[in-house]
Design an enzyme around this catalytic site. Structure first.
Site, PDB file in Angstrom:
ATOM      1  CG  HIS A 154      -3.479  -0.837  -2.585  1.00 53.98           C
ATOM      2  ND1 HIS A 154      -2.318  -1.519  -2.800  1.00 53.98           N
ATOM      3  CD2 HIS A 154      -3.886  -1.157  -1.329  1.00 53.98           C
ATOM      4  CE1 HIS A 154      -2.013  -2.216  -1.725  1.00 53.98           C
ATOM      5  NE2 HIS A 154      -2.941  -2.023  -0.813  1.00 53.98           N
ATOM      6  CG  ASP A 182      -1.528  -6.065  -2.641  1.00 51.83           C
ATOM      7  OD1 ASP A 182      -2.718  -5.977  -2.313  1.00 51.83           O
ATOM      8  OD2 ASP A 182      -0.608  -5.487  -2.025  1.00 51.83           O
ATOM      9  CG  HIS A 187      -5.856  -1.963   1.646  1.00 51.74           C
ATOM     10  ND1 HIS A 187      -4.526  -1.758   1.910  1.00 51.74           N
ATOM     11  CD2 HIS A 187      -6.496  -0.936   2.234  1.00 51.74           C
ATOM     12  CE1 HIS A 187      -4.381  -0.656   2.648  1.00 51.74           C
ATOM     13  NE2 HIS A 187      -5.567  -0.149   2.851  1.00 51.74           N
ATOM     14  CB  CYS A 245      -1.031  -0.015   1.122  1.00 55.45           C
ATOM     15  SG  CYS A 245      -0.761  -1.182   2.454  1.00 55.45           S
ATOM     16  CE  LYS A 263     -10.697  -8.451   8.319  1.00 53.99           C
ATOM     17  NZ  LYS A 263      -9.543  -9.327   8.424  1.00 53.99           N
ATOM     18  NE  ARG A 274       2.533  -9.312   5.129  1.00 49.26           N
ATOM     19  CZ  ARG A 274       1.261  -9.387   4.752  1.00 49.26           C
ATOM     20  NH1 ARG A 274       0.458 -10.294   5.306  1.00 49.26           N
ATOM     21  NH2 ARG A 274       0.770  -8.558   3.864  1.00 49.26           N
ATOM     22  CD  GLN A 299      -0.934 -10.091  -0.383  1.00 46.69           C
ATOM     23  OE1 GLN A 299      -0.677  -8.900  -0.418  1.00 46.69           O
ATOM     24  NE2 GLN A 299      -1.784 -10.603   0.472  1.00 46.69           N
TER      25      GLN A 299
END
Lengths: 651, 651
Positions: free
Chosen positions: A399, A397, A525, A348, A479, A377, A395
């Protein structure tokens, strides 16, 4: 003291009058003998209690069961916890010098950490002793003592004494209270006493089916400087049928274990030199790249723009984003040029930096930025396992930066994307969960209402069943999570769609509205497959390595029945490859039976056998990996069929 | 002492006899007056000397020039170095209190670090003073002193004194010797004395054209704790024509600077939060992904298998590979679980780990493993610049594991790959350089011979001109580098192909040979585009942002001449997009002239104008970004043409 009356309200709303001091079991009996036999444990108001608990005041009463028909989660936990005591009691009988640590319930069953030396051969003995205790129908008896009395009782057991001294430490279950003056509870079964909050099932005869599954080592309190205990894992069920079904599931799961299949099919490996990170071999990389390609095609259709971003960022970025405060312990932090930097755990902030490189107008929104950047992580090394618990992952991923007016449409589109992937392409069973405003949260009540309503509308207008988890949202916004059920009925959380009011403000993002004023955009997200690594691990187990054609590392293998057909085989394979398929030739001088078997074990989707007849007819004789014979087909015609199956991403 | 005779051998093999003590200039004169005028500096055996150097022994003598016709690199360096002294002498005249640091030659010209306060307005004054000195024709005079004497001479200048004290420190050029008893050399020009090894051009009149290009700050010895000096950059040439040509090139290069174009076309950005790492925006990512797709298509044809590998590795891996010993200072090292780990700077060790997961037979070889993993190398922050000097980059990296018998074929194939990419696809001018066994090397002479011969054969059988750099190979094996010349004639090293005898052994890799014995495979490291990031930076400058169609972020833009043609425009764009093109619509109510200009500035390859006539005819009126009008074409027909151009990757 005169016997006073109390009123008990049951979950269905009925209210009954009892004499104060009536036990939960008596209350059950007053409804039916059958209920009294089936019930394991009770809940008085919000508190779990033994069935022997005496009700002294007006309350609500819930009677919990754990059997084939009704499986209340809390009753299941109590059942497992009681089995842990049962196992401890058996070990106490067999190994009188054993010292007992903690014995909690875990996802699959329970364990008990015990200071005792055991061998695999002892397992059977312990199980037999447990069976004896079950047959002897020993009650679980609760008693309360002052801390001082309790310490005296457990003088011989330094582990338990330590727990009692600390209070608030774990008994076999939850925490005892911190209040120094309070009394502590002890449960006894067949002379085995345990410092424990309870509750428990009434007696050992309820525990009809159990199994000790594993012995492992564990340090007392997880500290390597402490004594090493034996961790004894077990599972238990209210009847043998359930145990057998579970054992079968475990066996099936083991045969589908992605680590096992990954090795058999040469998809990937793990290495001590980089714990928690997948090494995709060529065949695994094909799956990885096909998934990425699939997602990219959808991005093109759905208006997402891909970016490529750096992996190492200065601490200042994480201070701005709030990760330094809320997430630092999960980040790999190090020093460069005398400054603290970190490998990014999330994308992000990178996307906020890109957003900020231009002046944005409301006409430019929504802006949908997608990124496959590898994330890191810092999971504890001990919890790393296969592809589902890793330190490095990629990911799908993205946004979305949008105005508040666009929120609903964007969420709808995310929902549609998830539906398309799981419903239409992978044909998986899934459900969604909406998590709402937690106690500690940022943003105004109005913002939360708008966001929660937008999420609900997206779910409802997409006609999707969902469950609400009140208070389970992120601190920055509500979410939706998507959970699939795999072929074995196991549940996995995959997609997530989160609304965020905070980050755009923290990064000072803005757009010029139609009103000529500066506004702060909203941010969504979202990830559809989530971690590609985890998703691949789940796919392997879901399909048991039998990937659908479009994902399959080897889609077609051409087998020759004799050398003189090699040329034809290679010609066919070349045409298939030129058309974009993953095709290979097995021209070894092995029996055709062996070649077919090996192709099946390698999970090749289509096995094309070529010999005299096929060369003459310009055909291939097609077999599937499940040994179904499709028959003789013109080579070109079958190529067309296969290409269609790939194009449609048929599952 | 009687005058003795010496023999001097010239590069063409001729030998001449002189009286001992003859200067290099006299020797030049003995050949021709023209030569004596043109020559700048001499090389006696391997040592560069002033033309006034007296030759006292038999030697080889090379006379070096730097003019439009002949540009000997060493003469060019001397010329620039002399210009640095000239500039220092001019500054000394104008600012008598200036203190002088070091003044080396750099890639583009030279600089001098001086403790003096200058303003941009001083530049002209300094240049005028330099001109005066040139006109005054001052000789560069070499003198030698003991260290003690030299220190006395430079007593007033603490920077120079410090250099002399250290000896072995830098003068304006190279190192003075470390020997305490030895004498040091000082060059003087117009009263400006400099502690300097030399040599220099005979006098200032040689320096016909020069320019001070930039003032910057620099810490003495690069240490922020030291005094900050003014770094004055300059360039110089033997005639004004060459200077003008160079200035024009600089101007053109600046207008093509990839950082400038990258911003204008919204391709990427850089951020302080992650120095030395490119943030590819959506349009830049299209180029990145197209290059990756291109390379992947070739991988499929050329038998490379892609893998995806972790980025963080334990120190133990780098100990095995030798990077810990040889490369650690370029690695980002940090701690995880109390152990040292590093972000990988290279992929080779990861691929060795993958090779080792299986038992390999000679039948499995060659194995070609390709990897786009992001790599990290710790470049000094000060040298980071745009996409060509970064800390994080992605290579089209691959490693080939093969037998010694396969080496030649594999190198041939690598050569063919490079030819295909640079010659056939990018149509670039390039040459190759073969670097051979260095003084310090691992492996036997036989191994080196085999590898060098294999590389030479690959070059020769591909009929490629190449240059040999003797002794420039890596310590583990010889290599070929490919250098392209960009549109401005600048040279860039891109591909590299290296043979490695060492790593497979260090990782204990083996295969079973036809003889049933274990053998160690050879390894070829190779990258064709090299760093994708660097390559993209070079491409941007080479094409000045005018990407060929297949790489272009926006290939087609449809412009409407009025609102009522919007629907048609979107229909056309949709058909183009569905066919896989990157097409967009400009439906703003702006003049068509403005829309065309903006599309041209955005470097859109094809600009399709649609109005009354085009809607009626089902056509588009096509214009190119260079303003050439292609004319009215059937929309479908032009789509076919454009698709063909993409498919062929026409440049």
């Amino acid at each position: 003291m005169p016997t006073s009356k109390i009123f008990v309200t049951f979950p269905d709303g009925t209210k009954k009058e009892y004499v104060a001091g009536t036990t939960a079991l008596d209350a059950a009996k007053s409804i039916s003998e059958g209920l009294a036999k089936a019930v394991l444990v009770a809940k008085v108001n919000a508190k779990l209690v033994d069935l022997s608990f005496e009700i002294k005041q007006d309350c609500t009463l819930t009677l919990l069961k754990y059997n084939e028909k009704q499986q209340d989660k809390e009753a299941q936990d109590v059942f497992r916890h009681s089995t842990a005591h049962l196992m401890a009691a058996a070990i106490k009988r067999l190994f009188p010098n054993a010292k007992f640590g903690v014995g909690p319930v875990v996802e699959e069953g329970f364990y008990y950490d015990i200071d005792v030396k055991l061998h695999e051969t002892d397992i059977e003995k312990i199980e037999a002793e447990m069976k004896k205790l079950v047959d002897e129908k020993h009650p679980f008896v609760r008693k309360e003592y002052s801390k001082k009395e309790a310490l005296k009782m457990f003088l011989h057991d330094e582990l338990k004494s330590e727990l009692i001294k600390e209070k608030g430490g774990n008994g076999a279950s939850g925490n005892q209270t911190d209040d120094e003056s309070s009394r502590v509870s002890v449960y006894e079964v067949d002379g085995f006493q345990d410092f424990c909050l309870g509750p428990h099932v009434p007696n050992t005869s309820f525990i009809k089916a159990f199994k000790i599954t594993k012995l492992a080592g564990a340090y007392w309190k997880g500290d390597v400087n402490n004594v090493q205990l034996t961790r004894i894992y077990g599972i238990s069920f209210p009847d043998k049928k359930m145990l057998d079904a579970h054992l079968k599931l475990l066996e099936e799961a083991a045969s589908r274990d992605h680590r096992k299949i990954g090795k058999e099919l040469d998809l990937f490996s793990f290495h001590e030199e980089s714990p928690g990170a997948v090494f995709y071999h060529p065949k695994g990389t094909i799956i990885f790249n096909e998934l990425q390609k699939f997602v990219r095609e959808e991005y093109l259709q759905r208006g997402f723009s891909e970016v490529v971003t750096p992996l190492v960022y200065d601490k200042s970025l994480w201070l701005t984003s709030g990760h330094w405060e809320h997430y630092k312990e999960h980040m790999f932090v190090f020093n460069v040029d005398g400054k603290e930097v970190s490998l990014k755990p999330m994308n992000c902030p990178s996307h906020c930096l890109i957003y900020r490189t231009q002046t944005r107008s409301y006409r430019d929104l929504p802006i949908r930025i997608a990124d496959f950047a590898p994330l890191h992580r810092n999971e504890l090394k001990g919890v790393l396992g296969g592809m589902t618990r890793v330190r490095k992952f990629n990911q799908d991923d993205a946004h979305i930066f949008c105005t508040i007016d666009q929120l609903s449409d964007e969420l709808n589109a995310c929902m549609d994307f998830a539906n398309f992937v799981y419903g239409k392409v992978f044909k998986m069973v899934y459900h969604l969960e909406l998590s709402t405003k937690p106690e500690k949260s940022l943003g105004t009540a109005e913002q939360w209402n708008i966001a929660e309503d937008a999420l609900k509308n997206a779910l409802e207008s997409n006609k999707i069943d969902y469950k609400i988890n009140p208070g389970d949202g992120a601190f920055y916004g509500p979410k939706i999570d998507l959970h699939i059920k795999d072929a074995l009925g196991r549940s996995w959380q995959l997609s997530t769609i989160q609304v965020d009011f905070q980050l755009p403000g923290r990064f000072g993002l803005s757009y010029e509205g139609a009103d000529g004023q500066k506004h702060t955009p909203l941010m969504i997200h979202r990830a559809i497959l989530g971690s590609l690594d985890r998703f691949i691990g789940i796919l392997i187990e879901h399909f048991a390595g039998k990937f659908p054609l479009w994902l399959s590392p080897v889609q077609v293998r051409v087998l020759t029945v004799a050398d003189r057909f090699d040329k034809y085989a290679y010609d066919v394979a070349k045409r298939y490859k030129d058309a974009g398929l993953r095709a290979e030739v097995d021209d070894r001088t092995e029996s055709i039976g062996k070649k077919v078997r090996e192709a099946q074990l390698a999970q090749v989707n289509y096995i094309l056998v070529v010999g005299e007849q096929e060369v003459k007819n310009g055909t291939v004789t097609v077999r599937r990996r499940d040994n179904m014979i499709v028959g003789e087909k013109k080579a070109e015609e079958f190529l067309g069929e296969v290409l269609g199956e790939v194009r449609e991403r048929r599952v």
